[in-house]
Every structure is written in C-alpha cells, then in structure tokens.
Scaffold this motif. Sequence first.
Motif, PDB file in Angstrom:
ATOM      1  N   LYS A  69       5.957  16.864  -0.559  1.00 41.87           N
ATOM      2  CA  LYS A  69       5.834  17.412  -1.846  1.00 41.87           C
ATOM      3  C   LYS A  69       5.066  16.154  -2.533  1.00 41.87           C
ATOM      4  O   LYS A  69       3.994  16.243  -3.295  1.00 41.87           O
ATOM      5  CB  LYS A  69       6.718  18.112  -2.593  1.00 41.87           C
ATOM      6  CG  LYS A  69       7.237  19.217  -1.944  1.00 41.87           C
ATOM      7  CD  LYS A  69       8.211  19.959  -2.653  1.00 41.87           C
ATOM      8  CE  LYS A  69       8.984  21.133  -1.945  1.00 41.87           C
ATOM      9  NZ  LYS A  69      10.197  21.436  -1.884  1.00 41.87           N
ATOM     10  N   ARG A  70       5.753  15.100  -2.843  1.00 45.02           N
ATOM     11  CA  ARG A  70       5.339  13.933  -3.731  1.00 45.02           C
ATOM     12  C   ARG A  70       5.454  12.658  -2.843  1.00 45.02           C
ATOM     13  O   ARG A  70       6.482  12.352  -2.013  1.00 45.02           O
ATOM     14  CB  ARG A  70       6.226  13.754  -4.824  1.00 45.02           C
ATOM     15  CG  ARG A  70       5.939  15.009  -5.917  1.00 45.02           C
ATOM     16  CD  ARG A  70       6.872  15.088  -7.093  1.00 45.02           C
ATOM     17  NE  ARG A  70       8.233  15.028  -6.687  1.00 45.02           N
ATOM     18  CZ  ARG A  70       8.797  16.190  -6.088  1.00 45.02           C
ATOM     19  NH1 ARG A  70       8.143  17.454  -6.068  1.00 45.02           N
ATOM     20  NH2 ARG A  70      10.094  16.124  -5.775  1.00 45.02           N
ATOM     21  N   LEU A  71       4.370  11.971  -2.777  1.00 45.69           N
ATOM     22  CA  LEU A  71       4.564  10.539  -1.855  1.00 45.69           C
ATOM     23  C   LEU A  71       4.218   9.313  -2.616  1.00 45.69           C
ATOM     24  O   LEU A  71       3.556   9.345  -3.676  1.00 45.69           O
ATOM     25  CB  LEU A  71       3.395  10.873  -0.939  1.00 45.69           C
ATOM     26  CG  LEU A  71       3.414  11.770   0.221  1.00 45.69           C
ATOM     27  CD1 LEU A  71       2.102  12.098   0.633  1.00 45.69           C
ATOM     28  CD2 LEU A  71       4.422  11.302   1.324  1.00 45.69           C
ATOM     29  N   VAL A  72       4.878   8.150  -2.388  1.00 43.36           N
ATOM     30  CA  VAL A  72       4.258   6.903  -2.694  1.00 43.36           C
ATOM     31  C   VAL A  72       3.767   6.434  -1.598  1.00 43.36           C
ATOM     32  O   VAL A  72       3.995   6.215  -0.364  1.00 43.36           O
ATOM     33  CB  VAL A  72       5.169   6.102  -3.252  1.00 43.36           C
ATOM     34  CG1 VAL A  72       4.937   4.916  -3.550  1.00 43.36           C
ATOM     35  CG2 VAL A  72       6.165   6.685  -4.467  1.00 43.36           C
ATOM     36  N   LEU A  73       2.477   5.818  -1.747  1.00 43.37           N
ATOM     37  CA  LEU A  73       1.790   5.145  -0.547  1.00 43.37           C
ATOM     38  C   LEU A  73       1.556   3.639  -0.862  1.00 43.37           C
ATOM     39  O   LEU A  73       0.847   3.292  -1.898  1.00 43.37           O
ATOM     40  CB  LEU A  73       0.150   5.711  -0.603  1.00 43.37           C
ATOM     41  CG  LEU A  73       0.394   7.311  -0.325  1.00 43.37           C
ATOM     42  CD1 LEU A  73      -1.074   7.864  -0.313  1.00 43.37           C
ATOM     43  CD2 LEU A  73       0.984   7.704   0.842  1.00 43.37           C
ATOM     44  N   VAL A  74       2.277   2.894  -0.059  1.00 39.47           N
ATOM     45  CA  VAL A  74       2.386   1.437  -0.513  1.00 39.47           C
ATOM     46  C   VAL A  74       1.158   0.731   0.832  1.00 39.47           C
ATOM     47  O   VAL A  74       1.635   0.961   1.749  1.00 39.47           O
ATOM     48  CB  VAL A  74       3.726   0.851  -0.356  1.00 39.47           C
ATOM     49  CG1 VAL A  74       3.623  -0.907  -0.416  1.00 39.47           C
ATOM     50  CG2 VAL A  74       4.507   1.633  -1.376  1.00 39.47           C
ATOM     51  N   CYS A  75       0.336  -0.213   0.314  1.00 36.69           N
ATOM     52  CA  CYS A  75      -0.463  -0.748   1.033  1.00 36.69           C
ATOM     53  C   CYS A  75      -0.792  -2.151   0.794  1.00 36.69           C
ATOM     54  O   CYS A  75      -0.890  -2.478  -0.335  1.00 36.69           O
ATOM     55  CB  CYS A  75      -1.821   0.089   1.635  1.00 36.69           C
ATOM     56  SG  CYS A  75      -2.752   0.559   0.073  1.00 36.69           S
ATOM     57  N   THR A  76      -1.322  -3.079   1.629  1.00 34.88           N
ATOM     58  CA  THR A  76      -1.823  -4.204   1.365  1.00 34.88           C
ATOM     59  C   THR A  76      -3.248  -4.281   1.931  1.00 34.88           C
ATOM     60  O   THR A  76      -3.550  -3.955   3.326  1.00 34.88           O
ATOM     61  CB  THR A  76      -1.017  -5.355   1.785  1.00 34.88           C
ATOM     62  OG1 THR A  76      -1.011  -5.369   3.174  1.00 34.88           O
ATOM     63  CG2 THR A  76       0.309  -5.453   1.325  1.00 34.88           C
ATOM     64  N   GLY A  77      -4.187  -5.169   1.331  1.00 36.38           N
ATOM     65  CA  GLY A  77      -5.574  -5.491   1.945  1.00 36.38           C
ATOM     66  C   GLY A  77      -6.164  -4.071   2.288  1.00 36.38           C
ATOM     67  O   GLY A  77      -6.291  -3.030   1.786  1.00 36.38           O
ATOM     68  N   SER A  78      -6.538  -4.112   3.650  1.00 35.55           N
ATOM     69  CA  SER A  78      -7.384  -3.057   4.377  1.00 35.55           C
ATOM     70  C   SER A  78      -6.426  -1.774   4.414  1.00 35.55           C
ATOM     71  O   SER A  78      -7.122  -1.035   4.968  1.00 35.55           O
ATOM     72  CB  SER A  78      -7.967  -3.560   5.589  1.00 35.55           C
ATOM     73  OG  SER A  78      -7.041  -4.087   6.358  1.00 35.55           O
ATOM     74  N   GLY A  79      -5.161  -2.074   4.274  1.00 34.86           N
ATOM     75  CA  GLY A  79      -4.240  -0.675   4.487  1.00 34.86           C
ATOM     76  C   GLY A  79      -4.860   0.086   3.496  1.00 34.86           C
ATOM     77  O   GLY A  79      -4.415   1.482   3.745  1.00 34.86           O
ATOM     78  N   ILE A  80      -5.716   0.019   2.606  1.00 29.48           N
ATOM     79  CA  ILE A  80      -6.088   1.136   1.650  1.00 29.48           C
ATOM     80  C   ILE A  80      -7.153   2.084   2.360  1.00 29.48           C
ATOM     81  O   ILE A  80      -7.239   3.141   2.195  1.00 29.48           O
ATOM     82  CB  ILE A  80      -6.960   0.412   0.600  1.00 29.48           C
ATOM     83  CG1 ILE A  80      -7.318   1.548  -0.561  1.00 29.48           C
ATOM     84  CG2 ILE A  80      -8.370  -0.259   1.073  1.00 29.48           C
ATOM     85  CD1 ILE A  80      -6.214   1.943  -1.100  1.00 29.48           C
ATOM     86  N   GLY A  81      -7.719   1.489   3.648  1.00 25.93           N
ATOM     87  CA  GLY A  81      -8.470   2.386   4.621  1.00 25.93           C
ATOM     88  C   GLY A  81      -7.641   3.561   5.069  1.00 25.93           C
ATOM     89  O   GLY A  81      -8.136   4.530   4.621  1.00 25.93           O
TER      90      GLY A  81
END
Length: 404
Positions: free
Chosen positions: A292-304
């Motif tokens: 239902k609710r998420l945290v999305l953690v990324c670095t650099g091109s992980g945003i893709g």
Amino acid sequence: MIVLGTKKDLLDRTPQVISTAVAANLCAAVVMRQELVINFLFFLFGQCPQSFPLRFRRLAAKIYHLGGVHSGAAIAGTVWFGIYNVSIARLRDQDVGQDFRIVLVVFTIVLDALLLGICISSHPALRAKYHNWFECIHRFAGWLAIALFWVHIILLTLASRRGMSPMPSVGQLLVKSPPFWLVVVITVSLALPWLRLRKVRVEAEPLSSHAIRLHFDYANTPLCAAPRFSDNPLKEWHAFAGIPETNGKKGFSVLVSRAGDWTSKMIENPPTRLWTKGMLTRGVLHVAPIFKRLVLVCTGSGIGPMLALTAGNNLNCRILWSTPSPEKTFGKNVMDTLHRVDPGAVIINTTLVGRQDLLEPAYTQFKQMDAEAIFIISNPKVTRKLVYGLEARGVPTFAPIFDS
Ligand SMILES: Cc1cc2nc3c(=O)[nH]c(=O)nc-3n(C[C@H](O)[C@H](O)[C@H](O)COP(=O)(O)OP(=O)(O)OC[C@H]3O[C@@H](n4cnc5c(N)ncnc54)[C@H](O)[C@@H]3O)c2cc1C
C-alpha cells in the motif's frame, strides 16, 4: 540423490537413468530464465491483492529470487552430471559398442569442462568482474553443452535398441524417453528469444556526459519490464528498465548511465538502431504495487527503474534518490517526471553534500510513511549495506544485486 545414495545403488544406475536427473535439473535451470516463465511468475505474484495479510505479500514479493532456482538447479544438474560420469565410465564395449563408448566418454569429458566453466564463471565475484566473459561462457558453453547432450541422447537411444526384437525405430524410443522431452524443452526455451531477434529504431536523447535516454517505439512496456539491447548480438546484451512514454505516445524509454565500455559507447556515439531479442521481461519492481505504501531508494541511474514503476502508476510512495547534480546529469524531463510522481521526493545531491549514509534517511522515510516495504536499486555495495541495516530493523526490503 540421498535416498539412492543410502541404498548404495546411486552409482550402479545406467546412463539412461542418470541422464533423466541431469536433464530435469538443467531443464529447471533453463526454464527459470525463460522470459515467458519469468513474465508469468511476476504477473501472477504481482496480482496479490493489497488486502492480503502483509506477511503473505512480503513472501510474494520475494519472487525476484527466482534466479536462485536457476543457479540451484544448474548446480544440482552439474552434480548429477558427476554421477553420470561414473555411469559412462562403467559402460563396457558390449553395452553400447566400442565406437559409441569412445564418443560418449570424450563428449562427457568436454561436457564436464563446459558445465564447470559455466558454474565457476557464474560466481558472483567473477560475474561482476568479468561480465562479458561470464555472458559469453554462459551463452556459447551452454549452447555447445545442449548440442552434446543431444548427441548423448541419440547415441544412448541407438545403443539401447541393441538386442531388442523387433528393433523399434529411434523415434519410437525417443518419444518414450524423458531426457529427450526435457532437452526439447531446454532447446525450445533457449531458441525462442533468438527467434525474435530484430533491429529496432532508437531515438537518442543525450542527457549529460554521464547519461543518455534512449526512446523506442517498437513496443509498449508492461509494468517494470526490461528490454535487452545489443550492438553485437553474439557478444553482449544489456537490460534496462523500460519507462513508459506518457501523453498517450506509444513506446518506452530507458535511462543508460556510464557504467562500462558499452554504456560509454552509447553515450559518446548515440545509436540510431539497436538489436533486441525476445520480449520485455518483468523484474522485481513489478510486484511493488502489491504494497500500500512504499519507500523507493535509489542511487544514480537507479532512478530509471523507479520511474518505470511510478511514471504510469498512481502509487503511494516516497522516492529517496542519492545522485550527483540530478538535473545536470539526468535532465529536466527526468526531474519533471520525478516531481510529478512524488512531489515530496527526497533528493540527496552528492555533488553538494558528498555520499551520505542512506540507511538513516531510508529508515526515517519508512517510519514517516508508515510504509509496508522498501525497494532499492543501487550499486551492490550500497544495496548490501542497506539490506543488512534495514532487515536488521525488521523492515521488509527488496533489493536485487544484478540487473538481469
Ligand atoms: C534491477 C536493476 C535495474 C537497473 N536498471 C538500470 C537502468 O535501467 N539503467 C541504468 O543505467 N542502470 C540500471 N541499473 C544499474 C543501477 O542503476 C546502478 O547499478 C546503480 O544505480 C548505481 O549507479 P551508477 O552506476 O550510476 O554508479 P554509482 O557508483 O553507484 O554512483 C551513482 C551515484 O549514486 C550515489 N551513490 C553511490 N554510492 C553511494 C553511497 N554509498 N552513498 C550515497 N550515495 C551514493 C552518488 O551520487 C553516485 O555518484 C539497474 C540495476 C538493477 C539492480
């Protein structure tokens, strides 16, 4: 294997019997990497309703570990092949004929080398360090191994006809042979993606000296699926997360950041056409919407991959992105999409503040959001550190190390 071993007749089995165990394990390994199977499994687990208990959904989201079934089955198949070696060594000339026996022994030794080569080069440390070698060994040694298995199956079938009266045709025996059908499945699984090998048009959008965005209109992408591209199909393939085009446009784009020779080549000499094969394959983030609710953690091109998840979806999520000069590196379009999908996105500009510890901010966002899970797309070092730190705090964390 344990049951047969304790009965002490494991090593007395004929090659025909042991080859069934070898083929069954190798078939499981190959099928687990088949795009149709992967897509089906991710689709199925991605259907898990949000109303299901969280414990159940956490388990469902672990489907991305199916790579473990692939490697586990492949190693089991290789161990069974060790036992197959014994059964071949015990063959006598009168069992299969001298010519056949010599061919079987020689091909078994070659298969030993091929299977061991594949297993050793797949060790995560070697795979990461010598990725192109890993890919070539997997592909060519794998194909050669299957060709040699075919030879084994045909020779063993021909040999098993000896002394039968009336002598059945090879075809009659093959259709009753489990290894034959298992190797048929393996061969079809391997061939299918190559039957869809084609060159597709690329519209390149240079973003910076570190990243480029490639747009394609040959297909639409399912949620969080990755196409594979190559400029040299027999040598190397690269998977990227497909970000759906918005505003009703057909197609998708991928973000490519400088991570090696191939990606550098794409950035410096943007392509106009690239090879692709098979179909877009769903990945770990496909199942993220079951929470239902998420945290999305990324670095650099992980945003893709994170934009692939959020661009066409109305998700309740918080994005935490650590990257150097975000707009300068990834362009205004990426920033606009990011702010649209998560106006409260937390962006750590490492050009200004350096590389910060991401564990505390990730955990803080998880608590503030009252989130159900955290997904991470980053480099292996950050991924391992975050998974360790977050799981130690009881946070359901989903984070692949490899992008394919
Ligand atoms: C499932 C999956 C899908 C992927 N899809 C794509 C894709 O579509 N396109 C693509 O190009 N790549 C993709 N990747 C690769 C992935 O994006 C990179 O491995 C990852 O984001 C590392 O980024 P980087 O290569 O830019 O380099 P990195 O060396 O990781 O650095 C990138 C930036 O991240 C920040 N950073 C790095 N380490 C830290 C740290 N310890 N603390 C704080 N900040 C840090 C810094 O700002 C750094 O400049 C994928 C990976 C996976 C696992």
